[in-house]
Write a protein that holds these residues in place. Sequence first.
Motif, PDB file in Angstrom:
ATOM      1  N   ARG A  65      92.492  40.444  67.332  1.00 28.64           N
ATOM      2  CA  ARG A  65      91.449  40.903  66.415  1.00 28.64           C
ATOM      3  C   ARG A  65      90.646  39.711  65.909  1.00 28.64           C
ATOM      4  NH1 ARG A  65      96.228  41.069  63.426  1.00 28.64           N
ATOM      5  NH2 ARG A  65      96.173  39.980  61.400  1.00 28.64           N
ATOM      6  N   ALA A  66      89.405  39.989  65.526  1.00 26.85           N
ATOM      7  CA  ALA A  66      88.529  38.923  65.045  1.00 26.85           C
ATOM      8  C   ALA A  66      87.555  39.505  64.031  1.00 26.85           C
ATOM      9  CB  ALA A  66      87.760  38.289  66.205  1.00 26.85           C
ATOM     10  N   GLY A 111     100.150  42.599  63.767  1.00 23.17           N
ATOM     11  CA  GLY A 111      99.734  43.142  62.478  1.00 23.17           C
ATOM     12  C   GLY A 111      98.388  43.821  62.465  1.00 23.17           C
ATOM     13  N   THR A 112      97.845  44.195  63.642  1.00 19.40           N
ATOM     14  CA  THR A 112      96.585  44.929  63.655  1.00 19.40           C
ATOM     15  C   THR A 112      96.881  46.402  63.415  1.00 19.40           C
ATOM     16  OG1 THR A 112      95.574  43.359  65.202  1.00 19.40           O
ATOM     17  CG2 THR A 112      94.539  45.521  65.006  1.00 19.40           C
ATOM     18  N   ASN A 113      96.577  46.883  62.222  1.00 18.14           N
ATOM     19  CA  ASN A 113      96.825  48.270  61.853  1.00 18.14           C
ATOM     20  C   ASN A 113      95.559  48.868  61.257  1.00 18.14           C
ATOM     21  OD1 ASN A 113      99.674  49.066  62.389  1.00 18.14           O
ATOM     22  ND2 ASN A 113     100.072  47.230  61.194  1.00 18.14           N
ATOM     23  N   LEU A 114      95.162  49.993  61.801  1.00 13.52           N
ATOM     24  CA  LEU A 114      93.953  50.688  61.371  1.00 13.52           C
ATOM     25  C   LEU A 114      94.296  52.128  61.010  1.00 13.52           C
ATOM     26  CD1 LEU A 114      91.642  49.404  64.255  1.00 13.52           C
ATOM     27  CD2 LEU A 114      91.686  48.539  61.902  1.00 13.52           C
ATOM     28  N   ASP A 115      93.417  52.763  60.266  1.00  8.63           N
ATOM     29  CA  ASP A 115      93.599  54.156  59.860  1.00  8.63           C
ATOM     30  C   ASP A 115      92.370  54.968  60.230  1.00  8.63           C
ATOM     31  OD1 ASP A 115      96.147  53.851  58.502  1.00  8.63           O
ATOM     32  OD2 ASP A 115      95.024  52.750  56.963  1.00  8.63           O
ATOM     33  N   ASP A 116      92.577  56.263  60.366  1.00  4.50           N
ATOM     34  CA  ASP A 116      91.462  57.195  60.514  1.00  4.50           C
ATOM     35  C   ASP A 116      91.102  57.728  59.133  1.00  4.50           C
ATOM     36  OD1 ASP A 116      90.784  57.327  63.296  1.00  4.50           O
ATOM     37  OD2 ASP A 116      92.697  58.344  63.646  1.00  4.50           O
ATOM     38  N   PRO A 117      89.839  57.591  58.718  1.00  3.80           N
ATOM     39  CA  PRO A 117      89.463  58.096  57.396  1.00  3.80           C
ATOM     40  C   PRO A 117      89.586  59.605  57.285  1.00  3.80           C
ATOM     41  CG  PRO A 117      87.535  57.393  58.616  1.00  3.80           C
ATOM     42  CD  PRO A 117      88.721  56.952  59.399  1.00  3.80           C
ATOM     43  N   THR A 140      98.626  49.535  65.527  1.00  8.30           N
ATOM     44  CA  THR A 140      97.413  49.949  66.238  1.00  8.30           C
ATOM     45  C   THR A 140      97.136  49.024  67.421  1.00  8.30           C
ATOM     46  OG1 THR A 140      96.481  50.776  64.165  1.00  8.30           O
ATOM     47  CG2 THR A 140      94.969  50.490  66.012  1.00  8.30           C
ATOM     48  N   GLY A 141      97.336  47.726  67.235  1.00  9.72           N
ATOM     49  CA  GLY A 141      97.096  46.795  68.336  1.00  9.72           C
ATOM     50  C   GLY A 141      97.979  47.080  69.528  1.00  9.72           C
ATOM     51  N   GLY A 197     106.996  47.235  78.905  1.00 10.35           N
ATOM     52  CA  GLY A 197     107.827  46.120  79.342  1.00 10.35           C
ATOM     53  C   GLY A 197     108.719  45.547  78.266  1.00 10.35           C
ATOM     54  N   GLY A 198     108.482  45.924  76.996  1.00 15.21           N
ATOM     55  CA  GLY A 198     109.366  45.476  75.927  1.00 15.21           C
ATOM     56  C   GLY A 198     109.086  44.088  75.414  1.00 15.21           C
ATOM     57  N   PHE A 199     107.852  43.592  75.591  1.00 16.69           N
ATOM     58  CA  PHE A 199     107.536  42.257  75.090  1.00 16.69           C
ATOM     59  C   PHE A 199     107.462  42.242  73.564  1.00 16.69           C
ATOM     60  CE2 PHE A 199     105.895  42.287  79.415  1.00 16.69           C
ATOM     61  CZ  PHE A 199     106.384  41.095  79.908  1.00 16.69           C
ATOM     62  N   THR A 200     106.943  43.315  72.980  1.00 13.63           N
ATOM     63  CA  THR A 200     106.791  43.380  71.521  1.00 13.63           C
ATOM     64  C   THR A 200     107.026  44.810  71.041  1.00 13.63           C
ATOM     65  OG1 THR A 200     104.411  43.819  71.688  1.00 13.63           O
ATOM     66  CG2 THR A 200     105.073  41.510  71.448  1.00 13.63           C
TER      67      THR A 200
END
Length: 214
Positions: A65-66, A111-117, A140-141, A197-200
């Motif tokens: 994210r940026a 830690g990229t977490n977004l919501d739908d309004p 979300t990421g 693949g279980g990386f994260t």
Amino acid sequence: MTGAFPGELVLPFVVRVERADPPARTDALEAAARGALLMLTSDDPTWAAAVAEWDGRRIRKVVRRARGAEWRRALTVDGLDVVQGTAQLRVYPPVPVDDWPPELSRLQVAGTNLDDPEEPDPPAPGRPLVLLSPHAAMSTGKAMAQVAHAAQLGWRAADEAQRTRWAADGFALAVRDASESQWQTALEAEAPVVHDGGFTEVEPGTATAAIVLP
């Protein structure tokens, strides 16, 4: 955690997340799914070899994210822009997993977490539907990478007529969180399913997303 294979390639995504005006979650998910398909089918000759090599191996994607100056720097790296509703995303040709362009390598992944309004509208009939598993909790990421995997599996499973229609429609699709019954129905219909693949975030082999083709 499963390690990377030597020389493994990854498809990089950067999503714009401004502090005061972040995108809606569903828009970001759908942008990622479309972005993977747009890169996979790109006719840019300078990317063709990397895309073919990446697509021929186990598929990996990473979403960063940026915002602000970071986003402006991300736009200087050669790639494709995807706008989906409130979401702005840039997808780049595949790179070695440990050798990202310097303009992107310092961007945050976790830690990229977004919501739908508000609740997303019902999916439009006749379009591919990507379902996120009700049994896998993901940021979300992480979910963006999984729905992009599902879109790629859907492209592989589609016949020539389906591919032609889908591409002509700009790879329109819907992404939704599946209910228990929707998920079970998709599995019983043998929809293409992503096994991570279980990386994260999830254990190796976790079923994270599926795609239902029209």
